[in-house]
Design an enzyme around this catalytic site. Structure first.
Site, PDB file in Angstrom:
ATOM      1  N   LYS A 261       0.830  -1.202   0.000  1.00 31.76           N
ATOM      2  CA  LYS A 261       0.000   0.000   0.000  1.00 31.76           C
ATOM      3  C   LYS A 261       0.862   1.249   0.000  1.00 31.76           C
ATOM      4  CE  LYS A 261      -3.502  -2.094   2.842  1.00 31.76           C
ATOM      5  NZ  LYS A 261      -4.195  -2.133   4.097  1.00 31.76           N
ATOM      6  N   ARG A 262       2.037   1.114   0.592  1.00 27.51           N
ATOM      7  CA  ARG A 262       2.904   2.284   0.716  1.00 27.51           C
ATOM      8  C   ARG A 262       3.736   2.548  -0.539  1.00 27.51           C
ATOM      9  NH1 ARG A 262       1.767   0.176   5.320  1.00 27.51           N
ATOM     10  NH2 ARG A 262       2.906  -1.676   4.736  1.00 27.51           N
TER      11      ARG A 262
END
Ligand code: GLU
Ligand code: ZN
Length: 491
Positions: A261-262
């Site tokens: 997600k990052r």
């Protein structure tokens, strides 16, 4: 037996900018609902007050609208199972947790985090499974009282059945989880806050979800949820059925690591800011685990919906390939109606991110070249560099282009070209003839002869077809730019 109508869901947590994994899951659920004529439920899993925000919630809705998803039940549209925001369903979860306890499907666990960690370490050291060890499963009334006297507040734990859990995953086939590997898990925190492990299956049961299609990262929670469904059926929550599960393959990013997600590449906003079309992005994301046909990478969402079946999803990890995403997007740009293309470019040409003042933009000039530009873009933001020569007072300064085109002798060619251009009728064909004739005088083919003209006028060695560009730019500005380049060359 006729199967029940399909009811699928997307149920993100509003914790920030949506990422591509979440959108891929939403897309597959949406396509499956539309393919089967079923119902798509949109539920917001916002029980984590520390991480969820109203801003993220609004961003999520706005993103889903931009992507072109529609849903049959959920925020904005309502439905028979409202509310669809879990933060507004807390009473339901408290009630279910209470019933699970009363019927012995769940029990209070008084272990502190330190105690749990200590025992986990010991189990690891001894080579035993390190999940919860069942310490509080069968506390006597006296033990409970003693803990309460110590002022311990328990979490609520689900009692896993002591038998293997087997289910047929729609993507991965039959899977079995043995009890050693699935220990009793928490449902409610010590402060009373219900956990994902409780609220997600409870709502899937109440909302009568028939198929749970979600990322493989959630696979380990599935045997727990299946066991919980059994208990929910016993206590009369929902219709007593367990949905089918299909786990979508991992998406691998750079270095063959799971796309996280990052990872900047996983942020939806990045694609929006660069000017991906929603249908281009979705087309690409659909290929992360699925394909329409061996030789067809580019298709519309209608085509996807017509063909999509969850049983065709591939269990192998999918590789995220930005270049391929761009190529597919470029294809979608080419397929647009030119009118729609012109409109889609608007934000880059008229918005605050345009590198010229708003009043410098000339819609007629842009529209005259739009069809030519359309075939050259990968993402909409590329439009700026293609047409900036029309709206900037002076062409961009690009030293590499200048060096390449303005070799010794360029001034002589430019001078001849200037004379012939000045004398020409101002239309693309005549302008081409003029530069062609100038080249001939210097023994140069058109390509070589036009390079200094292009750099003088646009600043760059590559760009839209030159003579159409000059026609639209106009005589006065073209000649002024050629003069400025000549002055620079002979200075
Ligand atoms: N809110 C969960 C998530 O975003 C949903 C998982 C699921 O699809 O069951 O991870
Ligand atoms: Zn315990």
């Amino acid at each position: 037996m006729a199967s029940a109508p399909v009811r699928v869901r997307f149920c993100p947590s509003p914790t920030g900018n949506p990422h591509v994994g979440l959108i891929r899951s939403a897309l597959f659920n949406w396509a499956y609902a539309r393919h089967t004529g079923g119902t798509l439920v949109f539920r917001i899993e916002d029980t984590d007050a520390a991480r969820d925000s109203e801003e993220s919630y609004n961003q999520l809705l706005e993103s889903f609208h931009w992507l072109g998803f529609d849903w049959d039940e959920g925020p904005e549209v309502g439905g028979p199972h409202a509310p669809y925001r879990q933060s507004q369903r807390m009473d339901i979860y408290a009630d279910v947790a209470r019933k699970l306890r009363e019927r012995g499907f769940a029990y209070p666990c008084y272990c502190t985090a330190e105690e749990l960690e200590e025992r986990r370490e010991a189990a690891r050291a001894a080579g035993r499974p390190s999940g919860y060890d069942g310490m509080c499963r069968d506390l006597t009334a006296g033990q409970v009282e003693a803990y309460e006297r110590e002022d311990r507040t328990p979490i609520i734990r689900f009692r896993m059945p002591d038998r293997p859990i087997t289910f047929t995953d729609l993507v991965r086939g039959e899977l079995t989880f043995t009890p050693e590997n699935v220990s009793d898990f928490g449902l409610v925190r010590a402060n009373g806050a219900p956990l994902y492990t409780l609220v997600n299956p409870v709502d899937d049961a109440l909302m009568e979800i028939t198929h749970v299609l979600r990322g493989e990262d959630l696979l380990s929670s599935t045997p727990r949820q299946i066991a919980l469904y059994g208990a929910l059926a016993e206590i009369g929550v929902g219709k007593g059925t367990t949905p089918q599960f299909g786990h979508l393959p991992y998406v691998m990013g750079e270095g063959n690591k799971k796309l996280s997600k990052r990872d900047p590449q996983s942020s939806l906003n990045l694609y929006r800011e660069r000017g991906f079309l929603p249908e281009g992005l979705l087309n690409y994301l659909s290929l992360l685990g699925w394909s329409l046909a061996a030789d067809r990478d580019v298709f519309t969402m209608d085509e996807m919906v017509a063909a999509f079946d969850i049983s065709d999803v591939n269990a192998n990890p999918a590789r995220f390939d930005l270049k391929k995403a761009e190529a597919i997007n470029a294809d979608h740009i080419r397929r647009m109606d030119v009118k729609d293309f012109i409109e889609a470019c608007g934000p880059w040409l008229k918005g605050p991110q345009a590198p010229w003042a708003p009043e410098a933009f000339d819609a007629a000039a842009f529209e005259a070249l739009a069809a030519l530009a359309q075939t050259r873009l990968t993402v909409l933001s590329d439009i700026t560099a293609n047409v900036d020569f029309l709206f900037l007072d002076e062409p961009v300064e690009d030293e590499a282009s200048w060096q390449k085109a303005m070799k010794p002798g360029a001034d002589a060619i430019l001078k001849t070209a200037r004379e012939k251009l000045a004398a020409a009728q101002w239309n693309a064909e005549a302008l081409k003839e003029a530069v062609l004739a100038a080249g001939e005088e210097h023994g140069l083919k058109l390509g070589k002869a036009q390079a200094p003209v292009r750099v003088a006028v646009t600043g760059r060695t590559v760009g839209l077809p030159l003579f159409e560009s000059l026609e639209v730019l106009g005589r006065e500005r073209t000649l002024a730019r050629v003069d400025a380049a000549l002055a620079k060359l002979t200075a």
